[in-house]
Design a protein around this motif. Structure first.
Motif, PDB file in Angstrom:
ATOM      1  N   GLY A   1     -19.796 -30.167  27.647  1.00 46.67           N
ATOM      2  CA  GLY A   1     -20.631 -29.095  27.134  1.00 46.67           C
ATOM      3  C   GLY A   1     -20.189 -27.752  27.682  1.00 46.67           C
ATOM      4  N   LYS A   2     -21.002 -26.750  27.424  1.00 45.91           N
ATOM      5  CA  LYS A   2     -20.691 -25.403  27.895  1.00 45.91           C
ATOM      6  C   LYS A   2     -21.854 -24.886  28.723  1.00 45.91           C
ATOM      7  CE  LYS A   2     -19.882 -25.087  23.600  1.00 45.91           C
ATOM      8  NZ  LYS A   2     -19.969 -24.583  22.227  1.00 45.91           N
ATOM      9  N   VAL A   3     -21.557 -23.973  29.611  1.00 46.81           N
ATOM     10  CA  VAL A   3     -22.624 -23.347  30.383  1.00 46.81           C
ATOM     11  C   VAL A   3     -22.391 -21.837  30.376  1.00 46.81           C
ATOM     12  CG1 VAL A   3     -21.371 -23.754  32.546  1.00 46.81           C
ATOM     13  CG2 VAL A   3     -23.826 -23.354  32.614  1.00 46.81           C
TER      14      VAL A   3
ATOM     15  N   ARG B   1     -27.308 -24.134  29.264  1.00 45.62           N
ATOM     16  CA  ARG B   1     -26.364 -25.245  29.097  1.00 45.62           C
ATOM     17  C   ARG B   1     -26.446 -25.744  27.666  1.00 45.62           C
ATOM     18  NH1 ARG B   1     -27.267 -29.730  33.414  1.00 45.62           N
ATOM     19  NH2 ARG B   1     -29.018 -30.008  32.005  1.00 45.62           N
TER      20      ARG B   1
END
Lengths: 80, 80
Positions: B39-41, B6
């Protein structure tokens, strides 16, 4: 309440971003990488103290805005 | 091994995407939303059966490619 919503491409849906990242990691020497799927994560601060309500609320947010449910799945977790 | 990375904006770093999402959620009637951080995962499939090695490897991937460590933090979790 802090709620975490993860949104990711559904099984079987093409993920060009993940493929590009997997290829780039390979070029950087990470030969063990077999596959990458790229998703999004949202950390949402919701007013109130009812975890059940916060989770249900976040689920609606995901369906209405955060995820494209045609091609994306999501999960919701109340963190605190 | 399946590893999950993450990546999220560091505390104190402006997150215009999160702000835009929070505003949009408010307009959709989710008045309880106080803040959103986006955010990014990344779900990474790594060859091998050593969880410790997979985690260390994913940590290097985050530092080298997945995260911009000047403005983003990350965490790594071995899922299976």
């Amino acid at each position: 309440m802090k709620v975490e919503v993860r949104v990711y491409p559904k099984e079987g849906v093409l993920d060009p971003q993940g493929k590009a990242i997997a290829a780039a990691l390979g070029r950087l020497g990470h030969q063990a990488v077999r596959d990458v799927r790229a998703g999004k994560v949202f950390f949402i601060d919701v007013a109130g103290a009812d975890a059940k309500a916060a989770e249900a609320d976040a689920r609606r947010m995901a369906e209405e805005l955060l995820a494209n449910t045609v091609i994306e799945g999501f999960d919701v977790k109340v963190v605190s």
